[in-house]
Enzyme design. Structure first.
Site, mmCIF file in Angstrom:
data_model
loop_
_atom_site.group_PDB
_atom_site.id
_atom_site.type_symbol
_atom_site.label_atom_id
_atom_site.label_comp_id
_atom_site.label_asym_id
_atom_site.label_seq_id
_atom_site.Cartn_x
_atom_site.Cartn_y
_atom_site.Cartn_z
ATOM 1 N N HIS A 1 24.506 20.891 30.620
ATOM 2 C CA HIS A 1 23.148 21.454 30.548
ATOM 3 C C HIS A 1 22.672 21.732 31.974
ATOM 4 C CE1 HIS A 1 21.948 17.471 31.777
ATOM 5 N NE2 HIS A 1 22.444 16.935 30.667
ATOM 6 N N GLU A 2 21.444 22.175 32.105
ATOM 7 C CA GLU A 2 20.917 22.558 33.425
ATOM 8 C C GLU A 2 20.966 21.418 34.447
ATOM 9 O OE1 GLU A 2 19.721 25.347 35.028
ATOM 10 O OE2 GLU A 2 20.500 26.535 33.365
ATOM 11 N N GLY B 1 23.555 12.541 39.463
ATOM 12 C CA GLY B 1 22.140 12.788 39.170
ATOM 13 C C GLY B 1 21.313 11.508 39.276
ATOM 14 N N GLN B 2 20.125 11.668 39.788
ATOM 15 C CA GLN B 2 19.175 10.549 39.834
ATOM 16 C C GLN B 2 18.793 10.108 38.415
ATOM 17 O OE1 GLN B 2 18.083 8.651 42.154
ATOM 18 N NE2 GLN B 2 16.353 7.665 41.137
ATOM 19 N N HIS C 1 23.433 19.211 34.785
ATOM 20 C CA HIS C 1 24.775 19.308 35.360
ATOM 21 C C HIS C 1 24.880 20.545 36.265
ATOM 22 C CE1 HIS C 1 25.629 17.292 31.333
ATOM 23 N NE2 HIS C 1 26.055 16.400 32.183
ATOM 24 N N VAL D 1 16.536 16.871 36.415
ATOM 25 C CA VAL D 1 16.069 18.147 35.865
ATOM 26 C C VAL D 1 15.441 17.866 34.502
ATOM 27 C CG1 VAL D 1 16.748 20.456 35.095
ATOM 28 C CG2 VAL D 1 17.852 19.424 37.100
HETATM 29 P P1 AMP Z 1 26.902 12.866 32.178
HETATM 30 O O1 AMP Z 1 27.690 14.025 31.698
HETATM 31 O O2 AMP Z 1 25.735 12.516 31.309
HETATM 32 O O3 AMP Z 1 27.742 11.684 32.569
HETATM 33 O O4 AMP Z 1 26.243 13.347 33.524
HETATM 34 C C1 AMP Z 1 27.025 13.842 34.578
HETATM 35 C C2 AMP Z 1 26.197 13.875 35.829
HETATM 36 O O5 AMP Z 1 25.049 14.703 35.606
HETATM 37 C C3 AMP Z 1 25.665 12.484 36.207
HETATM 38 O O6 AMP Z 1 25.728 12.319 37.611
HETATM 39 C C4 AMP Z 1 24.247 12.537 35.713
HETATM 40 O O7 AMP Z 1 23.381 11.688 36.421
HETATM 41 C C5 AMP Z 1 23.884 13.987 35.944
HETATM 42 N N1 AMP Z 1 22.763 14.373 35.075
HETATM 43 C C6 AMP Z 1 22.647 14.160 33.744
HETATM 44 N N2 AMP Z 1 21.440 14.577 33.306
HETATM 45 C C7 AMP Z 1 20.780 15.058 34.383
HETATM 46 C C8 AMP Z 1 19.488 15.621 34.597
HETATM 47 N N3 AMP Z 1 18.625 15.785 33.599
HETATM 48 N N4 AMP Z 1 19.153 15.988 35.851
HETATM 49 C C9 AMP Z 1 20.019 15.817 36.878
HETATM 50 N N5 AMP Z 1 21.244 15.300 36.745
HETATM 51 C C10 AMP Z 1 21.630 14.922 35.527
#
Ligand code: AMP
Length: 284
Positions: A34-35, A147-148, A37, A176
């Site tokens: 999603h946005e 991501g934070q 990522h 985001v």
């Molecule tokens: P995930 O696929 O959920 O493991 O996320 C992969 C990376 O994307 C991780 O570093 C997450 O922290 C980051 N991420 C997930 N959601 C968001 C978001 N809404 N805004 C910014 N980064 C994100």
């Protein structure tokens, strides 16, 4: 854009890139992009010559009763998004590639991985640290973005990089959010319209905390109480935790000073959502 499935191929591609003096930038994900990522991908593209996105639903970071089986997966769509973003390689290994039969070795952080998310999801950060270290070893990237949104994960990864003296720069990028303030998450697709509506209380609660601190509230328990009040007003939400902690060790703070981290987890039906905010107390 090339889709890479094998560890050895990915290693070879990265080895070659490094030999050619190219800087590798890495974004690890579980897919269902999603946005949030995409914001990481865009940032990494600015600072690296070769961008690699991994898509791997890592089994070791899911508990036995968690949503590994139902986690959204759509590799074809993810690949399309990566093409649009100008990603160079999508690394999507099979489970046996990342965990060869008989795998015995795991990475564990002593304290950081036992708190907050770690306390509710035993073994979660062991799985995260292990897979991230494996991915770093395969790619040897110069820079990797997180991501934070997953604040504790970012802290765990930074600590691991420091402890193990890894040569990779870690970027932690802002959360985001959707127009209604809800943080983007791959799990949001599982929410019904009513649940989605209820989830809006999360950004409202974070905003209430910010406002309180802005107006001078310095007692963590008061801030937590205000956050809980907003969340608990929503019948469909059930609060797992709301805590104010320091940004390095994630230990509860006794007063709001400088920058503190407000972390929360809620359940909406079967879906577990996490969010957070950095609260800044004005000096004086
Ligand atoms: P995930 O696929 O959920 O493991 O996320 C992969 C990376 O994307 C991780 O570093 C997450 O922290 C980051 N991420 C997930 N959601 C968001 C978001 N809404 N805004 C910014 N980064 C994100």
């Amino acid at each position: 854009m090339e889709l890479v499935r094998r560890v050895n191929s990915m290693k070879e591609i990265c080895r070659q890139a490094r030999t050619n003096g190219r800087k590798i930038g890495f974004v690890p994900t579980l897919g269902a992009l999603h946005e949030g990522h995409l914001s990481l991908i865009r940032r990494v593209k600015e600072v690296a010559d070769v961008v690699v996105v991994s898509i791997f639903v890592n089994p070791t970071q899911f508990g036995p009763h968690e949503d590994f089986d139902t986690y959204p997966r759509d590799l074809a769509r993810d690949v399309d998004l990566c093409i649009v973003e100008g990603v160079d390689y999508v690394f999507a290994p099979a489970e046996e590639e990342m965990y060869p039969p008989g795998a015995q070795t795991f990475v564990e952080l002593a304290d950081l991985s036992t708190r907050l998310e770690g306390a509710r999801r035993p073994g979660h950060f062991r799985g995260v640290a292990t897979v991230v270290l494996k991915l770093f070893e395969i790619l040897r990237p110069s820079v990797a973005a997180f991501g934070q949104k997953d604040a504790q994960q970012a802290i765990v990864v930074r600590r691991m990089v420091r402890d193990l003296m890894l040569d990779v720069e870690i970027l932690v990028l802002p959360i985001v959010r959707d127009e209604d303030g809800v943080a983007l998450s791959s799990r949001n697709v599982k929410l019904s319209p009513e649940q989605r509506q209820a989830a809006r209380a999360i950004p409202r609660a974070l905003e209430a905390a910010r406002e309180l601190v802005h107006r001078g509230q310095r007692h963590p328990e008061k801030v937590v109480e205000a956050v809980r009040e907003v969340l608990e007003a929503e019948e469909l939400l059930s609060v797992e935790y709301v805590e104010l902690v320091d940004r390095e060790w994630l230990e509860p703070v006794t007063g709001v000073e400088g920058e503190v981290l407000l972390l929360l987890a809620v359940r909406v039906g079967d879906v577990r959502l996490i969010d957070n905010a950095v609260l800044r107390a004005r000096e004086g």
